[in-house]
Scaffold this active site. Structure first.
Site, PDB file in Angstrom:
ATOM      1  N   GLY A 170       2.182 -10.315  -2.527  1.00  0.00           N
ATOM      2  CA  GLY A 170       1.162  -9.377  -2.995  1.00  0.00           C
ATOM      3  C   GLY A 170       1.141  -9.352  -4.518  1.00  0.00           C
ATOM      4  O   GLY A 170       1.701 -10.227  -5.179  1.00  0.00           O
ATOM      5  N   ASP A 182       5.284 -15.492   2.205  1.00  0.00           N
ATOM      6  CA  ASP A 182       4.610 -14.390   2.884  1.00  0.00           C
ATOM      7  C   ASP A 182       4.469 -14.730   4.365  1.00  0.00           C
ATOM      8  O   ASP A 182       4.943 -15.770   4.808  1.00  0.00           O
ATOM      9  CB  ASP A 182       3.252 -14.064   2.235  1.00  0.00           C
ATOM     10  CG  ASP A 182       2.964 -12.558   2.276  1.00  0.00           C
ATOM     11  OD1 ASP A 182       3.152 -11.942   3.348  1.00  0.00           O
ATOM     12  OD2 ASP A 182       2.554 -11.992   1.246  1.00  0.00           O
ATOM     13  N   HIS A 186      14.606   6.955  -6.699  1.00  0.00           N
ATOM     14  CA  HIS A 186      13.329   6.535  -7.277  1.00  0.00           C
ATOM     15  C   HIS A 186      12.237   7.432  -6.714  1.00  0.00           C
ATOM     16  O   HIS A 186      11.488   7.062  -5.837  1.00  0.00           O
ATOM     17  CB  HIS A 186      13.074   5.075  -6.896  1.00  0.00           C
ATOM     18  CG  HIS A 186      11.855   4.488  -7.524  1.00  0.00           C
ATOM     19  ND1 HIS A 186      11.587   4.593  -8.869  1.00  0.00           N
ATOM     20  CD2 HIS A 186      10.831   3.757  -7.002  1.00  0.00           C
ATOM     21  CE1 HIS A 186      10.454   3.958  -9.135  1.00  0.00           C
ATOM     22  NE2 HIS A 186       9.974   3.449  -8.019  1.00  0.00           N
TER      23      HIS A 186
END
Length: 312
Positions: free
Chosen positions: A14, A36, A180
């Protein structure tokens, strides 16, 4: 014996994966394999070929291939995992956890099968929990499974500080601790501009605003893009970590590391200052924290644990 180029595999082609692959090749850190799923094999090959065709113009020597076959990743020195779904409208974070955990398990099996001696850096969100999943699934020692969040969060913090002071970003250092997420802990006390503590240069209310903007930095970009999330800065952050390991730089960088008692936490992956070098995470640096910072870190840990409870 012929010298061999390093080999770096990027899982997930991506925006973030492709940008990471391009930056790695541009910096000549090694040959790059972009991977991918089979349904996306042609676009992945197309992206890789497009990057390769930029090499004569930009002047870099690195081979870049696109594939859906993990056999092509064999004997990678480092594997970067960016695969996974992003949050879409109407999805809860819990949905993300379940789906991405499945993806992490599948990816890790393939990675370990073909590159049993590699280092793995995970970017997929929720990154603290996904790094833990990869660690469990891989059976690798803790120094070889690392999560990326702190380099990015710190980069955002440094960007906002440099803008506030109208100075070079190169002269700003900072540290972000914890998970995060919105509960991350930017350690202002350990942050400097040109060696001068930030608290001496920026009024408290402005600093607090910068801290808040840093916490919401990812969301700010998601809202502006309207579709998808940040990828240039996350990719650049991954590349900095890859470089530190491949060149054995022993950089002091924030990374998501497996804790065994450091900061008083056990059996959890969390963003902490580390020494990152040829052996991956060579050391977790323990900073002395104030009571307020300890409380903020505890809140951040609780958020990470809440996500980890959703893991299968």
């Amino acid at each position: 014996m012929a010298m061999k180029r390093k080999k770096i595999s990027v899982i997930g082609a991506g925006f973030t994966g492709a940008t990471t692959a391009f930056l790695l090749a541009q910096k000549e850190l090694g040959d790059v394999v972009l991977v991918d799923i089979p349904q996306l094999e042609n676009p992945t090959k197309g992206k890789a070929l497009d990057m390769l065709e930029a090499s004569p113009v930009l002047g870099f020597d690195a081979n870049i291939i696109g594939t859906s076959d993990y056999a092509d990743t064999a004997d990678s020195d480092i594997v970067v995992i960016t695969a996974g779904i992003a949050r879409k409208p109407g999805m809860s974070r819990d949905d993300l956890v379940t789906t991405n955990q499945k993806i992490m398990k599948q990816v890790t099996k393939e990675v370990v099968k073909y590159s049993p001696n590699c280092y793995i850096i995970v970017l997929t969100n929720p990154v603290d929990a996904m790094t833990y999943t990869v660690f469990q699934e891989s059976g690798f020692p803790k120094n070889r499974v690392i999560g990326q969040s702190g380099v990015l969060d710190t980069a955002r913090f440094r960007t906002f500080v440099a803008e506030e002071l109208n100075i070079s970003v190169k002269d700003v250092t900072g540290f972000v601790l914890g998970g995060h997420g919105d509960d991350m802990v930017p350690l202002v006390r350990y942050s400097y501009a040109g060696g001068i503590p930030l608290e001496k240069l920026i009024p408290k209310d402005r600093l607090d605003a910068i801290v808040e903007r840093t916490r919401k930095g990812g969301g700010e970009i998601v809202n502006l893009l309207g579709n998808g999330s940040a990828y240039y800065a996350p990719a650049a952050s991954l590349v900095e970590m890859v470089e530190a390991i491949l060149k054995d730089q022993r950089r002091i960088l924030p990374a998501i590391a497996y804790l065994e008692g450091e900061y008083g936490y056990e059996g959890i992956y969390l963003g902490v200052p580390t020494i990152l070098g040829g052996n991956g995470i060579e050391k977790v640096i323990e900073l002395e924290l104030t009571e307020e910072e300890k409380a903020a870190l505890a809140k951040s840990v609780e958020s990470v644990k809440n996500v980890m409870r959703m893991l299968e």
